[in-house]
Scaffold this motif. Structure first.
Motif, short mmCIF file in Angstrom:
data_model
loop_
_atom_site.label_atom_id
_atom_site.label_comp_id
_atom_site.label_asym_id
_atom_site.label_seq_id
_atom_site.Cartn_x
_atom_site.Cartn_y
_atom_site.Cartn_z
N PHE A 167 -19.64 11.74 56.33
CA PHE A 167 -18.91 10.52 56.66
C PHE A 167 -17.42 10.84 56.67
O PHE A 167 -17.00 11.92 56.24
CB PHE A 167 -19.24 9.40 55.67
N VAL A 168 -16.63 9.93 57.19
CA VAL A 168 -15.19 10.13 57.25
C VAL A 168 -14.51 9.21 56.24
O VAL A 168 -14.82 8.01 56.15
CB VAL A 168 -14.67 9.84 58.68
N LEU A 169 -13.61 9.80 55.46
CA LEU A 169 -12.82 9.06 54.48
C LEU A 169 -11.38 9.53 54.60
O LEU A 169 -11.13 10.74 54.50
CB LEU A 169 -13.36 9.30 53.06
N ASP A 170 -10.47 8.63 54.84
CA ASP A 170 -9.05 8.98 54.98
C ASP A 170 -8.85 10.08 56.02
O ASP A 170 -8.14 11.06 55.79
CB ASP A 170 -8.44 9.38 53.64
N GLU B 108 -0.44 21.51 34.61
CA GLU B 108 -0.72 22.84 35.17
C GLU B 108 -1.81 22.74 36.23
O GLU B 108 -1.71 23.33 37.30
CB GLU B 108 -1.15 23.80 34.06
N LEU B 109 -2.84 21.98 35.94
CA LEU B 109 -3.95 21.79 36.88
C LEU B 109 -3.49 21.11 38.16
O LEU B 109 -3.67 21.64 39.26
CB LEU B 109 -5.04 20.94 36.20
N ASP B 110 -2.90 19.94 38.03
CA ASP B 110 -2.65 19.10 39.19
C ASP B 110 -1.35 19.38 39.93
O ASP B 110 -1.08 18.78 40.96
CB ASP B 110 -2.72 17.62 38.80
N SER B 111 -0.54 20.31 39.43
CA SER B 111 0.66 20.70 40.18
C SER B 111 0.38 21.89 41.10
O SER B 111 1.22 22.25 41.91
CB SER B 111 1.81 21.03 39.22
N ASN B 112 -0.80 22.46 41.01
CA ASN B 112 -1.18 23.62 41.82
C ASN B 112 -1.68 23.17 43.20
O ASN B 112 -2.71 22.50 43.28
CB ASN B 112 -2.26 24.42 41.09
N PRO B 113 -1.00 23.54 44.29
CA PRO B 113 -1.45 23.14 45.63
C PRO B 113 -2.85 23.64 45.96
O PRO B 113 -3.58 22.97 46.71
CB PRO B 113 -0.41 23.77 46.57
N ASN B 114 -3.26 24.78 45.41
CA ASN B 114 -4.61 25.29 45.68
C ASN B 114 -5.68 24.37 45.11
O ASN B 114 -6.76 24.22 45.69
CB ASN B 114 -4.78 26.70 45.12
N VAL B 115 -5.40 23.75 43.97
CA VAL B 115 -6.34 22.81 43.36
C VAL B 115 -6.49 21.57 44.24
O VAL B 115 -7.57 20.99 44.33
CB VAL B 115 -5.87 22.42 41.93
N ALA C 4 -21.97 11.93 44.42
CA ALA C 4 -20.78 12.75 44.53
C ALA C 4 -20.46 12.91 46.00
O ALA C 4 -21.33 12.81 46.86
CB ALA C 4 -21.01 14.13 43.89
N TYR C 5 -19.18 13.18 46.26
CA TYR C 5 -18.79 13.52 47.62
C TYR C 5 -17.71 14.59 47.55
O TYR C 5 -17.01 14.73 46.55
CB TYR C 5 -18.35 12.29 48.43
N ALA C 6 -17.64 15.35 48.62
CA ALA C 6 -16.69 16.47 48.67
C ALA C 6 -16.24 16.66 50.11
O ALA C 6 -16.94 16.26 51.05
CB ALA C 6 -17.36 17.75 48.15
N ASP C 7 -15.10 17.28 50.27
CA ASP C 7 -14.65 17.66 51.60
C ASP C 7 -15.72 18.55 52.22
O ASP C 7 -16.24 19.46 51.56
CB ASP C 7 -13.31 18.40 51.47
N ARG D 189 -6.19 21.43 47.55
CA ARG D 189 -6.50 21.75 48.95
C ARG D 189 -7.50 20.78 49.56
O ARG D 189 -7.35 20.37 50.70
CB ARG D 189 -7.03 23.18 49.03
N TYR D 190 -8.52 20.41 48.81
CA TYR D 190 -9.58 19.54 49.33
C TYR D 190 -9.55 18.13 48.75
O TYR D 190 -10.48 17.37 48.97
CB TYR D 190 -10.95 20.16 49.07
N VAL D 191 -8.52 17.80 48.01
CA VAL D 191 -8.47 16.47 47.39
C VAL D 191 -7.12 15.79 47.67
O VAL D 191 -6.42 15.39 46.74
CB VAL D 191 -8.77 16.52 45.86
N GLY D 192 -6.79 15.67 48.92
CA GLY D 192 -5.62 14.89 49.31
C GLY D 192 -4.35 15.67 49.54
O GLY D 192 -3.38 15.13 50.06
N LYS D 193 -4.32 16.92 49.14
CA LYS D 193 -3.15 17.78 49.36
C LYS D 193 -1.86 17.16 48.83
O LYS D 193 -0.80 17.26 49.44
CB LYS D 193 -3.01 18.12 50.85
N LYS D 194 -1.96 16.52 47.64
CA LYS D 194 -0.78 15.89 47.05
C LYS D 194 -0.64 16.31 45.58
O LYS D 194 -0.88 15.50 44.67
CB LYS D 194 -0.87 14.37 47.15
N PRO D 195 -0.27 17.56 45.32
CA PRO D 195 -0.11 17.97 43.92
C PRO D 195 1.00 17.17 43.25
O PRO D 195 1.95 16.73 43.90
CB PRO D 195 0.25 19.46 44.02
#
Length: 175
Positions: free
Chosen positions: A158-161, A25-32, A134-137, A34-40
């Motif tokens: 910094f830039v990552l991917d 349920e968590l990881d199939s949501n595209p909104n979740v 920690a790092y975040a978008d 949004r900032y972590v690779g956009k690959k639900p």
């Protein structure tokens, strides 16, 4: 299994195989994502594989993400915790990172901050780690706000991917 951690509203514990539906349920949501690779994820087997991956982290490093459960209802609402990162990110390698991810209906209720505080305490006082990173978008203002509430300090961008990220850290005051 390590002992669980309880906060006012939450039970923090290692993942169980029965957390697969909540993880899906968590990881199939595209909104979740949004900032972590956009690959639900698209199939529950991907969630099961992630739980297996985390179980291996427990064995290899003695730590990893833990399930976050509402004490009142015993409902899985996401994950939080300390992960040992072996990749090189922003010039750091072999470090402890704090992270969190929650099912969307549980956003904005303070669960990331509540669980994060418990995990920082655990990392500094039980694990005796020197620092938490920690790092975040860069555009993820919600996650950045949580990191700052937890006491982490912005260090640099910094830039990552091909994405701009922001780096935070918190040194253990007891060492």
């Amino acid at each position: 299994m390590k002992k669980s951690i309880e906060t006012e509203r939450l039970l923090l514990r290692e993942f169980l195989s029965t957390d697969d539906r909540g993880m899906f349920e968590l990881d199939s949501n595209p909104n979740v994502h949004r900032y972590v690779g956009k690959k639900p994820v698209t199939h529950i087997d991907e969630s099961r594989a992630y739980i297996d991956f985390v179980h291996q982290q427990y064995k290899d490093f003695g730590t990893g993400r833990w399930a976050v459960v509402l004490k009142e209802t015993n409902t899985f609402i996401g994950w939080s915790g300390i992960k040992f990162i072996t990749d090189t990110i922003n010039g750091h390698k072999d470090f402890y990172e704090i992270g969190y991810r929650f099912i969307e209906e549980h956003w904005g209720k303070g669960y990331a901050t509540e669980s994060g505080k418990a995990f920082i305490d655990y990392a500094f006082n039980d694990m005796k780690v020197e620092a938490i990173y920690a790092y975040a978008d860069a555009d993820n203002s919600g996650s950045r706000s949580i990191l700052e509430k937890l006491g982490l300090k912005y260090v640099n961008s910094f830039v990552l991917d091909d994405e701009e990220e922001v780096w935070y850290e918190l040194k253990n005051p007891n060492l």
